[in-house]
Design an enzyme around this catalytic site. Structure first.
Site, PDB file in Angstrom:
ATOM      1  N   GLU A 127       0.861  -1.186   0.000  1.00  0.00           N
ATOM      2  CA  GLU A 127       0.000   0.000   0.000  1.00  0.00           C
ATOM      3  C   GLU A 127       0.896   1.234   0.000  1.00  0.00           C
ATOM      4  OE1 GLU A 127      -2.642  -0.080   3.332  1.00  0.00           O
ATOM      5  OE2 GLU A 127      -3.694  -1.868   2.607  1.00  0.00           O
ATOM      6  N   SER A 132       7.386  -2.502   3.321  1.00  0.00           N
ATOM      7  CA  SER A 132       8.098  -3.471   4.170  1.00  0.00           C
ATOM      8  C   SER A 132       7.343  -3.712   5.477  1.00  0.00           C
ATOM      9  CB  SER A 132       9.507  -2.949   4.478  1.00  0.00           C
ATOM     10  OG  SER A 132      10.272  -2.921   3.296  1.00  0.00           O
ATOM     11  N   GLY A 340      30.906  -0.133 -25.104  1.00  0.00           N
ATOM     12  CA  GLY A 340      29.872   0.759 -25.638  1.00  0.00           C
ATOM     13  C   GLY A 340      28.650   0.008 -26.139  1.00  0.00           C
ATOM     14  N   GLU A 363       8.667  -8.465  -3.339  1.00  0.00           N
ATOM     15  CA  GLU A 363       8.486  -9.666  -2.496  1.00  0.00           C
ATOM     16  C   GLU A 363       9.421  -9.645  -1.287  1.00  0.00           C
ATOM     17  OE1 GLU A 363       7.338 -13.297  -4.195  1.00  0.00           O
ATOM     18  OE2 GLU A 363       6.460 -12.351  -5.973  1.00  0.00           O
TER      19      GLU A 363
END
Ligand code: CAA
Length: 379
Positions: A127, A132, A340, A363
């Protein structure tokens, strides 16, 4: 102790490798560039049995072990990590969660089409203010007798707009803390459920990441997973298995980058000889190969422990924290080996480097994995 793969493992590994090279590789740069969801490719993965690999065949799954899942995830992730995250979320968060904790009705209604790859699932925990710190859920599922009323916002949801079934974690009783959290099954199209805008991401750009908004969504009581208040433990157990999937994704990103660097080092000449004849490049290749082998062993050990029905929480956290670091380090070095050319899209390694970063975040961040590991060590 045996390190050999079975005939079946080798067949699954080859099928995943062939699919990645024949089907995924041709369009992977374009999908990344245009943030195009691999819809047709996911459909084909489902037909191959890769969307519900570990699910019992009686529920439409492949009945394979977790070691097979790691092998397939590595091969798919070598080529297209946007595709493998869809596979990982569907297999280890959604299908495994429903198979282990769902009712028979929930399995028949949701797990069967998910495991067959006919529909895709999403797992909705994060959310705006609960990443965490997952117990701080603001989304509420208020008990209204025969149903829950769901309100709130979820962020960074993989398969956000493409899923048909969403496992949503929400707070029913704030006073009970994490013991007041429930996991409920939400269907796309339920009134009050709106999918927000797509995130414009650094990596895994082909995957479909959205916020989700719920306003007075009526969820039938039979859509709750497990006993009242089981939602947080459900999320933790499911994520523990999910971390094996993401660790294998990181392993695949690393080994894909290494294989490209190895091949390039044989072709590219500098100072009159192939660059792999210079010790500076040889040492890079040696470091990459060693780190990748160690990551693979950690992934396999966690998978094997899951297959043996042992507690694998510490093992999956170790696999994820290590493999995701190897993915970062290896992809950066693979770009360096390419010079490069590594910085331009046609050579694939810059994409793998961008894709690698998310494996240290989703996760459970690297820091969360270290909480899980240290708590297990000190218990
Ligand atoms: N299995 C079973 N129970 C578990 C468990 C597990 N693996 N881990 C914790 N629990 C239980 C604890 O035993 C405790 O229960 P009791 O109170 O009954 O003893 C309860 O859950 C609370 O646990 P903690 O006290 O350890 O909780 P905490 O607040 O300290 O948080 C945490 C621990 C490890 C940090 C946890 O919050 C966490 O894992 N956070 C990260 C969340 C996460 O991974 N988010 C990812 C989002 S999903 C995603 O990214 C998917 C995608 O789309 C790709």
């Amino acid at each position: 102790m045996f390190f050999d793969l079975t005939e079946e493992h080798l067949m699954i590994q080859k099928a995943a490798r062939d699919f990645a090279n024949d089907v995924l590789k041709p369009g992977v740069i374009e999908r990344d560039e245009h943030q195009k969801f691999p819809a047709e490719e996911i459909k084909q993965l489902g037909e191959l049995g890769f969307m519900g690999m570990m699910v019992d065949p009686k529920y439409g799954g492949g009945g394979m072990d977790c070691v097979s899942y790691v092998l397939a995830m590595e091969e798919i992730s070598k080529v297209d990590a946007s595709c493998s995250v869809v596979m990982s979320v569907n297999n280890s968060l959604v299908c495994w969660g429903l198979e282990k904790f769902g009712t028979e009705e929930q399995k028949q209604k949701y797990l069967v089409p998910l495991a067959k790859g006919e529909i895709i699932g999403a797992f909705c925990l994060s959310e705006p203010e609960a990443g965490s710190d997952a117990t701080s859920q603001r989304t509420t599922a208020i008990d209204k007798g025969d149903h829950y009323l769901l309100n709130g916002t979820k962020n960074w949801i993989t398969n956000g707009s493409t899923a048909s079934v969403y496992l949503v974690i929400a707070q029913t009783d704030v006073a009970k803390g994490h013991k007041g959290i429930n996991a409920v099954i939400v269907e796309k199209g339920m009134p009050g459920f709106v999918v927000g805008p797509k995130e414009n991401k650094l990596g895994i750009r082909g995957s479909d990441t959205h916020s989700l908004m719920f306003t007075d969504v009526k969820i039938p009581k039979e859509n709750r997973i497990g006993e009242d208040g089981f939602g947080f433990k459900f999320a933790m157990q499911v994520l523990s298995g999910g971390r094996i999937g993401i660790a294998s994704q990181a392993l695949g990103i690393a080994s894909g980058a290494y294989e490209l660097a190895l091949a390039y080092s044989k072709e590219r000449k500098a100072f009159g000889k192939p660059i792999n004849q210079h010790q500076a490049i040889q040492f890079k290749l040696a470091d990459m190969a060693t780190q990748i082998e160690a990551a693979r062993l950690l992934c396999m050990k966690a998978a094997w422990m899951k297959d043996q029905h042992m507690n694998f929480d510490k093992a999956s956290a170790m696999a994820k924290v290590f493999a995701s670091k190897v993915a970062m380090d290896t992809t950066i070095e693979a770009v360096q080996v390419h010079g490069g050319y590594g910085y331009v899209k046609e050579y694939h390694v810059e994409r793998l480097m961008r894709d690698a970063k998310i494996t240290q975040i989703y996760e459970g961040t690297t820091e969360v994995q270290k909480i899980v590991i240290s708590r297990a060590l000190l218990a």
